[in-house]
Write a protein that holds these residues in place. Structure first.
Motif, mmCIF file in Angstrom:
data_model
loop_
_atom_site.group_PDB
_atom_site.id
_atom_site.type_symbol
_atom_site.label_atom_id
_atom_site.label_comp_id
_atom_site.label_asym_id
_atom_site.label_seq_id
_atom_site.Cartn_x
_atom_site.Cartn_y
_atom_site.Cartn_z
ATOM 1 N N TYR A 45 4.203 -0.694 -10.548
ATOM 2 C CA TYR A 45 3.573 -0.578 -9.223
ATOM 3 C C TYR A 45 2.083 -0.249 -9.403
ATOM 4 C CZ TYR A 45 2.226 1.312 -4.692
ATOM 5 O OH TYR A 45 1.568 1.545 -3.514
ATOM 6 N N SER A 46 1.237 -0.934 -8.683
ATOM 7 C CA SER A 46 -0.198 -0.679 -8.781
ATOM 8 C C SER A 46 -0.874 -1.083 -7.476
ATOM 9 C CB SER A 46 -0.757 -1.511 -9.945
ATOM 10 O OG SER A 46 -2.125 -1.298 -10.064
ATOM 11 N N TYR A 47 -1.420 -0.102 -6.790
ATOM 12 C CA TYR A 47 -2.142 -0.414 -5.556
ATOM 13 C C TYR A 47 -3.427 0.399 -5.538
ATOM 14 C CZ TYR A 47 -3.334 -1.215 -0.730
ATOM 15 O OH TYR A 47 -4.019 -1.589 0.402
ATOM 16 N N GLU A 48 -4.582 -0.290 -5.508
ATOM 17 C CA GLU A 48 -5.882 0.363 -5.688
ATOM 18 C C GLU A 48 -5.781 1.236 -6.936
ATOM 19 O OE1 GLU A 48 -6.605 1.869 -1.713
ATOM 20 O OE2 GLU A 48 -7.282 -0.125 -1.061
ATOM 21 N N ASN A 49 -6.060 2.573 -6.808
ATOM 22 C CA ASN A 49 -5.939 3.378 -8.035
ATOM 23 C C ASN A 49 -4.586 4.049 -8.178
ATOM 24 O OD1 ASN A 49 -8.496 2.836 -8.971
ATOM 25 N ND2 ASN A 49 -9.392 4.388 -7.598
ATOM 26 N N TYR A 50 -3.670 3.712 -7.284
ATOM 27 C CA TYR A 50 -2.380 4.406 -7.301
ATOM 28 C C TYR A 50 -1.381 3.704 -8.194
ATOM 29 C CZ TYR A 50 -4.302 6.661 -3.158
ATOM 30 O OH TYR A 50 -5.099 7.347 -2.300
ATOM 31 N N SER A 83 0.840 -1.197 0.000
ATOM 32 C CA SER A 83 0.000 0.000 0.000
ATOM 33 C C SER A 83 0.873 1.245 0.000
ATOM 34 C CB SER A 83 -0.932 0.005 1.211
ATOM 35 O OG SER A 83 -0.242 0.441 2.357
ATOM 36 N N ILE A 84 0.376 2.286 -0.654
ATOM 37 C CA ILE A 84 1.116 3.543 -0.767
ATOM 38 C C ILE A 84 1.361 4.138 0.622
ATOM 39 C CG2 ILE A 84 -0.961 4.980 -1.100
ATOM 40 C CD1 ILE A 84 0.607 6.401 -3.380
ATOM 41 N N GLU A 85 0.380 3.947 1.489
ATOM 42 C CA GLU A 85 0.486 4.508 2.838
ATOM 43 C C GLU A 85 1.619 3.846 3.627
ATOM 44 O OE1 GLU A 85 -2.946 3.770 5.127
ATOM 45 O OE2 GLU A 85 -2.452 5.322 6.614
ATOM 46 N N SER A 86 1.688 2.513 3.526
ATOM 47 C CA SER A 86 2.720 1.828 4.313
ATOM 48 C C SER A 86 4.114 2.147 3.781
ATOM 49 C CB SER A 86 2.474 0.322 4.366
ATOM 50 O OG SER A 86 2.858 -0.269 3.157
ATOM 51 N N ILE A 87 4.224 2.363 2.466
ATOM 52 C CA ILE A 87 5.542 2.706 1.901
ATOM 53 C C ILE A 87 5.950 4.112 2.365
ATOM 54 C CG2 ILE A 87 6.825 3.114 -0.241
ATOM 55 C CD1 ILE A 87 4.894 0.997 -1.547
ATOM 56 N N ALA A 88 4.987 5.059 2.288
ATOM 57 C CA ALA A 88 5.300 6.435 2.743
ATOM 58 C C ALA A 88 5.653 6.417 4.231
ATOM 59 C CB ALA A 88 4.125 7.356 2.466
ATOM 60 N N ASN A 89 4.939 5.614 5.011
ATOM 61 C CA ASN A 89 5.244 5.538 6.455
ATOM 62 C C ASN A 89 6.627 4.942 6.690
ATOM 63 O OD1 ASN A 89 2.955 6.724 7.351
ATOM 64 N ND2 ASN A 89 1.808 4.812 7.611
ATOM 65 N N PRO A 97 3.859 6.881 -10.464
ATOM 66 C CA PRO A 97 4.057 8.333 -10.268
ATOM 67 C C PRO A 97 3.399 8.827 -8.974
ATOM 68 C CG PRO A 97 3.386 7.878 -12.524
ATOM 69 C CD PRO A 97 3.255 6.582 -11.788
ATOM 70 N N ASP A 98 2.247 8.253 -8.606
ATOM 71 C CA ASP A 98 1.590 8.663 -7.348
ATOM 72 C C ASP A 98 2.480 8.298 -6.159
ATOM 73 O OD1 ASP A 98 -0.908 9.372 -8.689
ATOM 74 O OD2 ASP A 98 -1.119 7.210 -8.989
ATOM 75 N N LEU A 99 3.067 7.125 -6.235
ATOM 76 C CA LEU A 99 3.933 6.682 -5.145
ATOM 77 C C LEU A 99 5.174 7.583 -5.047
ATOM 78 C CD1 LEU A 99 4.670 4.533 -2.990
ATOM 79 C CD2 LEU A 99 5.903 3.342 -4.784
ATOM 80 N N LEU A 100 5.762 7.900 -6.206
ATOM 81 C CA LEU A 100 6.938 8.782 -6.197
ATOM 82 C C LEU A 100 6.593 10.109 -5.534
ATOM 83 C CD1 LEU A 100 8.655 8.502 -9.712
ATOM 84 C CD2 LEU A 100 9.605 7.841 -7.506
ATOM 85 N N GLU A 101 5.413 10.654 -5.898
ATOM 86 C CA GLU A 101 4.994 11.935 -5.318
ATOM 87 C C GLU A 101 4.814 11.820 -3.813
ATOM 88 O OE1 GLU A 101 1.593 13.116 -7.646
ATOM 89 O OE2 GLU A 101 2.594 14.991 -8.190
ATOM 90 N N ALA A 102 4.166 10.731 -3.392
ATOM 91 C CA ALA A 102 3.891 10.549 -1.954
ATOM 92 C C ALA A 102 5.200 10.454 -1.165
ATOM 93 C CB ALA A 102 3.049 9.289 -1.734
ATOM 94 N N VAL A 103 6.178 9.726 -1.705
ATOM 95 C CA VAL A 103 7.449 9.584 -0.974
ATOM 96 C C VAL A 103 8.231 10.893 -1.036
ATOM 97 C CG1 VAL A 103 9.629 8.297 -0.853
ATOM 98 C CG2 VAL A 103 7.505 7.097 -1.369
ATOM 99 N N SER A 104 8.131 11.577 -2.166
ATOM 100 C CA SER A 104 8.835 12.856 -2.310
ATOM 101 C C SER A 104 8.330 13.882 -1.299
ATOM 102 C CB SER A 104 8.622 13.355 -3.740
ATOM 103 O OG SER A 104 9.121 14.642 -3.862
#
Ligand code: SAM
Ligand code: SF4
Length: 432
Positions: free
Chosen positions: A203-208, A174-180, A211-218
């Motif tokens: 990478y694909s999680y739900e609708n993410y 999940s994008i949340e767990s990676i950002a955390n 690029p969404d993941l890169l933004e979230a981590v950035s």
């Protein structure tokens, strides 16, 4: 309290390094402590790779070496983990009965069973469609960079590659767990995170998507640098490049595995692109990211590769002028489609082609690195220099090694370095 001491030896790529950190994280949760010498351990784990025959052979021969330690310490638990365990468990069980544990890449959560009186050998090699080790905190021993595994498995089935068989189907965390996890790594003092997967940009999680993941981590506060390996050329899109361009803390380095230059061989490899498509992806990357560094992976001597096919690999190298490359001789992997083709390029020919790509890459690396002489680069200090401990080594955002000859800097500092010369694959400079 009586701690169990464990020792892990890791073979293969960064994914395996990251897996070993997960394995260590699981063991630390069970009152275990890591040791640096196998002779001191109660549990020895060999985390293996089967991508090429060499790595596989080395890992298996280590088991024989560790066997002698069992004579001195009959309670020693010896485990084979990872892709070799997944692939060769039958052979290991029958030929190496002294191995106590055989766990595939999706079975590490079974490790604690060794503390609950399990029956030996403990074997689990079930591939999972869902296991992403959510909630396990990796036990890191690196200083500056934190590996973060964002996905597992691979669905691409390149004809030469064993990964889809040993690591199973693609699944993302999940994008949340990676950002955390990135937040936690920064809190623990890490300056850089590297997002890992066999195909990070699928990478694909739900609708993410990636690029969404890169933004979230950035957007995680104080992450100074974000790296990612490996993206697949077919999954590079405009949005991914826009996000990299628009976020200062995402490194301008793209590892873009070529594998071969000949479209005929690329087709036999089932890579899903031809030479023209690959070159158009390179062009697109350079349009979005003017100072980007591009590195690659190359295989020589794939079944049926003629001299003309091979010259196409050199031709693409000349067109792209990669900043760096990992180069391999083709190694047949039983169970893959390519292993059914005749391995008809002789060992001498493979060795000769490998020498030729290495020589060309050496020239190209020097051309790319020399272009930076005189410039000032931002360098993240990673360690002491191996050659001279009075000097430090670090990396540019474009992943070039810089030896810092003069100036004060601590490990983990981001410093400005004037580049004075390029020698071999390294840059040398002084802090300004
Ligand atoms: N997923 C990444 C990609 O698509 O390029 C790379 C993962 S693979 C574990 C790392 C590299 O090992 C590949 O890029 C390829 O160059 C090399 N490799 C994989 N199978 C190989 C084989 N059978 N023989 C030689 N090299 C191989
Ligand atoms: Fe192997 Fe191809 Fe998947 Fe990379 S994309 S892991 S080379 S099958």
């Amino acid at each position: 309290m009586d701690f169990k001491k464990y020792y892990i030896e890791t073979y293969g790529c960064q994914m395996n390094e990251a897996d070993s950190e997960l394995i260590a994280g699981i063991l630390e949760g069970f009152s275990c402590r890591s040791v640096n010498k196998p002779e001191e351990a109660d549990v020895i784990l060999v985390n293996t790779c089967t991508v090429r025959e060499n790595a596989e052979r080395r890992a298996i021969s280590r088991l024989d070496q560790f066997k002698s330690l069992k004579k001195k310490n009959p309670d020693l638990i010896l485990g084979l983990l990872g892709c070799v365990a997944q692939r060769d468990r039958g052979k290991i069980i029958s030929e190496k009965p002294f191995v106590d544990l055989i766990l595939g890449p999706d079975s590490y959560q079974h490790l604690p069973e060794i503390f609950n009186g399990c029956k030996y050998p403990l074997v689990n090699v079930k591939l999972s469609k869902t296991e992403v080790y959510e909630g396990i905190t990796p036990f890191r021993r690196t200083k500056v960079n934190a590996w973060i595994s964002i996905m597992r498995g691979c669905d691409k089935f390149c004809s030469y590659c064993i990964v889809p068989y040993t690591r199973g189907r693609e699944r993302s965390r999940s994008i949340e767990s990676i950002a955390n996890e990135a937040k936690k790594a920064v809190g623990d003092g890490y300056k850089e995170v590297t997002l890992l997967g066999q195909n990070v940009n699928s990478y694909s999680y739900e609708n993410y998507k990636f690029p969404d993941l890169l933004e979230a981590v950035s957007n995680v506060k104080e992450v100074q640098r974000i790296r990612f390996i490996s993206p697949h050329p077919n999954d590079i899109d405009d949005r991914m490049l826009e996000v990299i361009r628009d976020h200062q803390n995402i490194c301008k380095h793209i590892h873009l595995p070529l594998q071969a230059g000949s479209s005929r061989i690329l087709n036999l490899m089932n890579r899903g692109y031809d030479q023209g498509k690959y070159l158009s992806v390179v062009k697109k990357i350079r349009t979005y990211l003017s100072d980007v560094a591009i590195s690659t992976d190359i295989i020589v001597g794939f079944p049926g590769e003629t001299e003309e096919d091979f010259l196409e690999t050199l031709n693409v190298m000349d067109k792209v002028v990669f900043d760096s490359a990992f180069m391999f001789k083709y190694s047949p992997r039983p169970g893959t489609k390519a292993s059914l083709m005749e391995d008809d390029v002789s060992e001498e020919e493979k060795a000769d082609r490998l020498t030729r790509v290495i020589e060309k890459q050496r020239e190209h690396t020097l051309i790319r690195n020399s272009a930076l002489v005189g410039s000032v680069q931002e360098v993240l200090v990673e360690d002491l220099s191996k050659k001279d401990p009075n000097e430090k080594m670090g990396r540019t955002g474009t992943n070039k090694v810089v030896i810092i000859k003069k100036g004060d800097a601590e490990i983990g500092d981001l410093v400005k370095v004037k580049i004075e010369k390029a020698v071999g694959v390294s840059l040398f400079g002084e802090i300004v």
